[in-house]
Design a protein around this motif. Structure first.
Motif, PDB file in Angstrom:
ATOM      1  N   VAL A  89      53.451 -81.791  -4.592  1.00  0.00           N
ATOM      2  CA  VAL A  89      53.677 -81.369  -3.208  1.00  0.00           C
ATOM      3  C   VAL A  89      52.463 -80.539  -2.779  1.00  0.00           C
ATOM      4  CG1 VAL A  89      55.112 -79.871  -1.755  1.00  0.00           C
ATOM      5  CG2 VAL A  89      56.191 -81.392  -3.433  1.00  0.00           C
ATOM      6  N   MET A 129      54.152 -68.686  -7.437  1.00  0.00           N
ATOM      7  CA  MET A 129      55.367 -68.480  -6.625  1.00  0.00           C
ATOM      8  C   MET A 129      56.020 -69.830  -6.325  1.00  0.00           C
ATOM      9  SD  MET A 129      55.914 -66.746  -2.840  1.00  0.00           S
ATOM     10  CE  MET A 129      56.546 -68.084  -1.825  1.00  0.00           C
ATOM     11  N   ALA A 130      55.200 -70.832  -6.073  1.00  0.00           N
ATOM     12  CA  ALA A 130      55.742 -72.172  -5.793  1.00  0.00           C
ATOM     13  C   ALA A 130      56.501 -72.728  -6.993  1.00  0.00           C
ATOM     14  CB  ALA A 130      54.619 -73.118  -5.376  1.00  0.00           C
ATOM     15  N   MET A 131      56.082 -72.347  -8.196  1.00  0.00           N
ATOM     16  CA  MET A 131      56.821 -72.778  -9.385  1.00  0.00           C
ATOM     17  C   MET A 131      58.183 -72.079  -9.440  1.00  0.00           C
ATOM     18  SD  MET A 131      54.798 -74.995 -10.793  1.00  0.00           S
ATOM     19  CE  MET A 131      54.553 -75.382  -9.063  1.00  0.00           C
ATOM     20  N   ALA A 132      58.190 -70.791  -9.133  1.00  0.00           N
ATOM     21  CA  ALA A 132      59.467 -70.064  -9.062  1.00  0.00           C
ATOM     22  C   ALA A 132      60.343 -70.612  -7.938  1.00  0.00           C
ATOM     23  CB  ALA A 132      59.208 -68.576  -8.853  1.00  0.00           C
ATOM     24  N   SER A 133      59.716 -71.271  -6.966  1.00  0.00           N
ATOM     25  CA  SER A 133      60.461 -71.869  -5.845  1.00  0.00           C
ATOM     26  C   SER A 133      61.045 -73.229  -6.200  1.00  0.00           C
ATOM     27  CB  SER A 133      59.540 -72.043  -4.639  1.00  0.00           C
ATOM     28  OG  SER A 133      58.953 -70.827  -4.267  1.00  0.00           O
ATOM     29  N   GLY A 134      60.779 -73.700  -7.401  1.00  0.00           N
ATOM     30  CA  GLY A 134      61.338 -74.991  -7.804  1.00  0.00           C
ATOM     31  C   GLY A 134      60.608 -76.188  -7.215  1.00  0.00           C
ATOM     32  N   LEU A 135      59.397 -75.982  -6.725  1.00  0.00           N
ATOM     33  CA  LEU A 135      58.662 -77.117  -6.143  1.00  0.00           C
ATOM     34  C   LEU A 135      58.099 -78.046  -7.221  1.00  0.00           C
ATOM     35  CD1 LEU A 135      57.018 -75.323  -3.114  1.00  0.00           C
ATOM     36  CD2 LEU A 135      58.803 -77.063  -3.048  1.00  0.00           C
ATOM     37  N   ASP A 136      58.208 -77.606  -8.472  1.00  0.00           N
ATOM     38  CA  ASP A 136      57.932 -78.461  -9.622  1.00  0.00           C
ATOM     39  C   ASP A 136      56.440 -78.726  -9.849  1.00  0.00           C
ATOM     40  OD1 ASP A 136      59.933 -79.995 -11.496  1.00  0.00           O
ATOM     41  OD2 ASP A 136      58.145 -81.221 -11.335  1.00  0.00           O
ATOM     42  N   ARG A 137      55.774 -79.297  -8.871  1.00  0.00           N
ATOM     43  CA  ARG A 137      54.344 -79.610  -9.024  1.00  0.00           C
ATOM     44  C   ARG A 137      53.691 -79.415  -7.657  1.00  0.00           C
ATOM     45  NH1 ARG A 137      53.283 -84.899 -12.509  1.00  0.00           N
ATOM     46  NH2 ARG A 137      53.929 -83.977 -14.467  1.00  0.00           N
ATOM     47  N   TYR A 139      57.356 -76.987 -16.341  1.00  0.00           N
ATOM     48  CA  TYR A 139      57.859 -77.523 -17.605  1.00  0.00           C
ATOM     49  C   TYR A 139      56.726 -77.966 -18.515  1.00  0.00           C
ATOM     50  CZ  TYR A 139      61.959 -76.992 -14.799  1.00  0.00           C
ATOM     51  OH  TYR A 139      62.906 -76.442 -13.982  1.00  0.00           O
ATOM     52  N   GLY A 153      64.699 -66.397 -12.240  1.00  0.00           N
ATOM     53  CA  GLY A 153      64.610 -67.772 -12.745  1.00  0.00           C
ATOM     54  C   GLY A 153      63.262 -68.374 -12.398  1.00  0.00           C
ATOM     55  N   CYS A 154      62.544 -68.819 -13.427  1.00  0.00           N
ATOM     56  CA  CYS A 154      61.251 -69.472 -13.171  1.00  0.00           C
ATOM     57  C   CYS A 154      60.952 -70.451 -14.302  1.00  0.00           C
ATOM     58  CB  CYS A 154      60.135 -68.432 -13.076  1.00  0.00           C
ATOM     59  SG  CYS A 154      58.536 -69.181 -12.704  1.00  0.00           S
ATOM     60  N   PRO A 155      60.655 -71.694 -13.967  1.00  0.00           N
ATOM     61  CA  PRO A 155      60.323 -72.663 -15.017  1.00  0.00           C
ATOM     62  C   PRO A 155      59.025 -72.280 -15.715  1.00  0.00           C
ATOM     63  CG  PRO A 155      60.678 -73.758 -12.884  1.00  0.00           C
ATOM     64  CD  PRO A 155      60.598 -72.293 -12.620  1.00  0.00           C
ATOM     65  N   PRO A 156      58.888 -72.662 -16.982  1.00  0.00           N
ATOM     66  CA  PRO A 156      57.574 -72.538 -17.612  1.00  0.00           C
ATOM     67  C   PRO A 156      56.599 -73.443 -16.857  1.00  0.00           C
ATOM     68  CG  PRO A 156      59.057 -73.860 -18.973  1.00  0.00           C
ATOM     69  CD  PRO A 156      59.873 -73.300 -17.840  1.00  0.00           C
ATOM     70  N   PHE A 177      66.968 -75.887 -12.306  1.00  0.00           N
ATOM     71  CA  PHE A 177      67.685 -74.648 -12.036  1.00  0.00           C
ATOM     72  C   PHE A 177      69.189 -74.892 -12.138  1.00  0.00           C
ATOM     73  CE2 PHE A 177      63.598 -73.970 -10.178  1.00  0.00           C
ATOM     74  CZ  PHE A 177      63.384 -72.606 -10.171  1.00  0.00           C
ATOM     75  N   ILE A 231      63.498 -81.056  -8.436  1.00  0.00           N
ATOM     76  CA  ILE A 231      62.904 -81.378  -7.142  1.00  0.00           C
ATOM     77  C   ILE A 231      63.411 -82.722  -6.595  1.00  0.00           C
ATOM     78  CG2 ILE A 231      60.849 -82.445  -8.221  1.00  0.00           C
ATOM     79  CD1 ILE A 231      60.556 -80.337  -5.067  1.00  0.00           C
ATOM     80  N   HIS A 253      70.821 -69.908 -10.934  1.00  0.00           N
ATOM     81  CA  HIS A 253      69.357 -70.036 -10.800  1.00  0.00           C
ATOM     82  C   HIS A 253      68.591 -69.754 -12.084  1.00  0.00           C
ATOM     83  CE1 HIS A 253      68.752 -70.323  -6.153  1.00  0.00           C
ATOM     84  NE2 HIS A 253      69.816 -70.984  -6.554  1.00  0.00           N
ATOM     85  N   VAL A 294      66.992 -71.168 -15.486  1.00  0.00           N
ATOM     86  CA  VAL A 294      66.310 -72.451 -15.656  1.00  0.00           C
ATOM     87  C   VAL A 294      66.537 -72.950 -17.079  1.00  0.00           C
ATOM     88  CG1 VAL A 294      64.068 -73.621 -15.597  1.00  0.00           C
ATOM     89  CG2 VAL A 294      64.565 -71.795 -13.947  1.00  0.00           C
ATOM     90  N   SER A 310      64.574 -69.673 -18.701  1.00  0.00           N
ATOM     91  CA  SER A 310      64.446 -68.430 -17.941  1.00  0.00           C
ATOM     92  C   SER A 310      65.814 -68.005 -17.440  1.00  0.00           C
ATOM     93  CB  SER A 310      63.496 -68.682 -16.751  1.00  0.00           C
ATOM     94  OG  SER A 310      63.421 -67.574 -15.903  1.00  0.00           O
ATOM     95  N   TRP A 349      60.532 -67.044  -2.311  1.00  0.00           N
ATOM     96  CA  TRP A 349      60.532 -68.031  -3.396  1.00  0.00           C
ATOM     97  C   TRP A 349      61.934 -68.468  -3.774  1.00  0.00           C
ATOM     98  CZ3 TRP A 349      59.656 -62.887  -3.870  1.00  0.00           C
ATOM     99  CH2 TRP A 349      60.386 -62.178  -4.805  1.00  0.00           C
ATOM    100  N   GLN A 353      62.927 -77.622   0.291  1.00  0.00           N
ATOM    101  CA  GLN A 353      62.184 -78.535  -0.577  1.00  0.00           C
ATOM    102  C   GLN A 353      61.847 -79.815   0.197  1.00  0.00           C
ATOM    103  OE1 GLN A 353      63.097 -78.436  -4.720  1.00  0.00           O
ATOM    104  NE2 GLN A 353      62.596 -76.294  -4.405  1.00  0.00           N
ATOM    105  N   THR A 392      54.017 -82.569   3.226  1.00  0.00           N
ATOM    106  CA  THR A 392      53.011 -83.197   2.364  1.00  0.00           C
ATOM    107  C   THR A 392      52.729 -84.625   2.825  1.00  0.00           C
ATOM    108  OG1 THR A 392      53.713 -81.873   0.461  1.00  0.00           O
ATOM    109  CG2 THR A 392      52.531 -83.926  -0.029  1.00  0.00           C
TER     110      THR A 392
END
Lengths: 429, 429
Positions: free
Chosen positions: A148, A188-196, A227, A391-394, B20, B38, B64, B66, B95, B116, B125, B132
């Motif tokens: 995105v 921050m976008a990763m913590a937002s769940g935007l994934d990529r 991830y 919550g935040c993905p790796p 999440f 996503i 939330h 992860v 997380s 976020w 999303q 995009t």
């Protein structure tokens, strides 16, 4: 009559072309103009007696004046430029140029002062076309992989990630700063769940650097994805991205780059070689007698960076080299560290110049806060640390400088590789 | 096991998913999790007795948090969410989330403070995915028409084009300003012979605006192209561009936008209707009894702008309306004027909101200087006037705000339509 691009012309028909007068020989009975547009050049040969009105116009023309010319295009084996010429019967003067203040061999500072004239050179037009394709291909690669596009704020409320110099802005009744990278916000976008996500945008560096590879403003190409569990995944994304974009550039502009810049576009093979920093130092010492003090071996010295060009080509036959396993004290606090305390990050060196820092990020709030504390940054980055509490993905990612890539592609200095360079002493035009 | 996007899952096989925890019901013998990534949502149904280790993990989970979960995915007609569920046998907690500080119905300022978390909502999303595609499609349209992408400097040496408010930056030992549009530099690119250019980048507006459609920083999409002779050509480029990009958005996200925002994506037919400003006022008066003083009829009032939505739909069946023939005193000095002194420019109104100003530019140095003088700007724009002294093609162009387009697409305020809003009172996070 509609305009035709010069590159699309074939002899035996009438055309209208528009462009700059690149060359002008105004003889008694004939006038020879070379007209150049974004696609190429064409000789325009005027019989003055036959078209006195056009002859009078040509008398007004100067080098880099802009004209629209119409006429039959014919083959003529005596014309060097592609063996074709236009025999005009109609002309419009779009703009008359004053005497040009710079020449092709003027000094760089004069060229920058009159950058818009300098950009007319065929080399510079190719440079920007090449950069367009490079950037477009990188975006295309990522869009095909569910990335995105985001646009993060450049006006930020707190001084930045690494304690390095930032520009201060008067922001209504308070102060703001200019972002020196989108690092915090792409995380921050990763913590937002935007994934990529990816972003192309300006970054601002307030360091007083006067090297040929630093600018106070340049275009960053940044990405981040979720991830990720190993630095290997981040490096793999980058090498695939670059190999894809380089292949596009080589295919479309490889020959032109060779012709106008004398540089080969080499499409890299994947995987790029990888080496640990301390192994690199051992190799450089064994091969070239290059030594540095042990205390300096946690980071890559500028000389070692330059030597990578030679080393990587000799050992791996590659222009690229991933260097990993830097010392934690030399790396940003937000890089994740492995069990041995080694940052899970890398620099990518191309042609002896660092083009990327990439890493797996630390997404665990407590660990991240501790690492920021160690660097004395915890107060500056309070707002950023919040991103990791709910919550935040790796995740991991990297950033490239579009201008630096362009510079290395073509063998230029950064001043020549930007549309319009900005440095401590250069804020105009 | 490699991660699979939830949308790519079909029952009858093992998968690993990451996302999440959107919902969590932890019963005595069973736990039901809704995992969202996503691409979509999946129910995960855990038999706690069979997997005590997983049950212990689920006890730690919060909304939330992860996780990465592995297991067989099976059809189950009782599951609302697509009739499938995962029966997990392996889980990793990536997380843990603290208690969330905002809810879906929190006030906008709280949501912005924790943006976020707010961005995780399915609507947001979709918004960023839609943006995009919109931006990518507009670039694609232009790249297919020989446009070159440029990146103009945001740090500029002189206060800007229109005498409006700009942000001041401490720039080493001097002052700089933040560009409030790339206008001057995209015109410089025309003088550079780049022929056709576009740029996506931040623009900065220092006005203290508190409306729901103004931001101090937003993303501009600007383009400019050479050898334009009429405003018609500029409008035509824009309507083709928008029709192309809207069709892409409608095709991929039209249904989702309808479902999540209740908004129809209407792909416009080309040409869009055009009307002269004074004819528009006459129509608004005749149809809706809307009147303004004659002295105000050289510009479009805010009320008239809103009424355009109704008028354009009623008269032309179009959401779009090009309005032309503004008074010269209401328009920027760099708009070319016709023989009657009328600026060769337009505003484009969509859904009752101005989304573009476009124009043929004045490229003749003497005329341009005179028009700048009339507005009292000649001293501020000296550097810019130089672009027209050494040959410059005639040209025109326009600019769009990506965020404003997004806002109108989805029926949001600008605060909700940016990745991260900036306003006079909002500089964080």
């Amino acid at each position: 009559m509609n305009r035709t691009y010069i590159a699309d012309i074939t002899p035996g028909a009438r055309y209208s072309i528009s462009g700059f007068v690149e060359n002008l020989r105004n003889k008694r009975t004939m006038a020879f103009l070379v007209i150049r547009d974004i696609t190429g050049k064409l000789q325009v040969t005027l019989e003055k007696e036959k078209y006195p009105a056009l002859a009078a116009m040509v008398d007004q023309l100067t080098i880099h004046s802009v004209v629209t010319v119409e006429g039959e295009v014919v083959a003529n084996e005596y014309v060097k430029m592609g063996g074709i010429e236009m025999l005009p019967d109609s002309m419009k003067i779009e703009s008359i140029a004053d005497a040009l203040p710079i020449k092709d061999d003027s000094e760089i500072d004069s060229k920058l002062e009159f950058r818009w004239i300098d950009l007319r050179r065929e080399q510079n037009q190719l440079m920007l076309k090449m950069q367009t394709l490079l950037t477009g291909s990188m975006r295309e690669f990522l869009l095909n992989r569910n990335f995105v596009e985001i646009h993060t704020p450049k006006l930020i409320g707190a001084a930045s990630e690494s304690g390095s110099e930032v520009f201060e802005v008067k922001y209504f009744d308070t102060k703001a700063y200019l972002a020196q990278s989108p690092q915090f916000y792409k995380q921050m976008a990763m913590a937002s769940g935007l994934d990529r996500i990816f972003e192309t945008g300006p970054v601002f560096r307030a360091e007083k650097s006067y090297t040929n590879k630093h600018a106070t403003e340049f275009t960053g190409f940044d990405l981040e994805f979720s991830y990720v569990t190993s630095v290997e995944e981040v490096m793999h994304m980058e090498e695939e991205l670059l190999a894809y974009a380089f292949a596009k550039v080589a295919e479309k502009y490889g020959e032109d780059i060779k012709r106008l810049f004398g540089k080969e576009v080499i499409v890299p093979t994947v995987p790029f070689p990888r080496i640990k920093l301390r192994d690199l130092y051992a190799e450089l010492e064994a091969r070239y007698g290059y030594t540095v003090d042990d205390s300096a071996k946690g980071d890559l010295t500028t000389d070692a960076e330059h030597l990578c060009a030679k080393f990587s080509m000799e050992k791996y036959g590659s222009e690229f080299l991933f260097v990993t396993d830097y010392d934690a004290k030399e790396r940003a606090f937000y890089h994740m560290r492995d069990e041995a305390g080694v940052p899970m990050g890398y620099d990518l060196i191309w042609r002896g110049c660092e083009i990327t820092t990439g890493a797996v990020r630390e997404h665990r709030y407590e660990v991240l806060k501790k690492q920021a504390d160690e660097k004395g940054l915890a107060d500056d980055v309070t707002f950023y640390l919040q991103f990791f509490r709910y919550g935040c993905p790796p995740h991991g990612g990297f950033g490239l400088g579009i201008d630096r890539l362009t510079m290395l592609f073509l063998g230029l200095s950064i001043k020549e590789a930007e549309f319009l360079f900005r440095g401590p002493n250069r804020l105009t035009p």
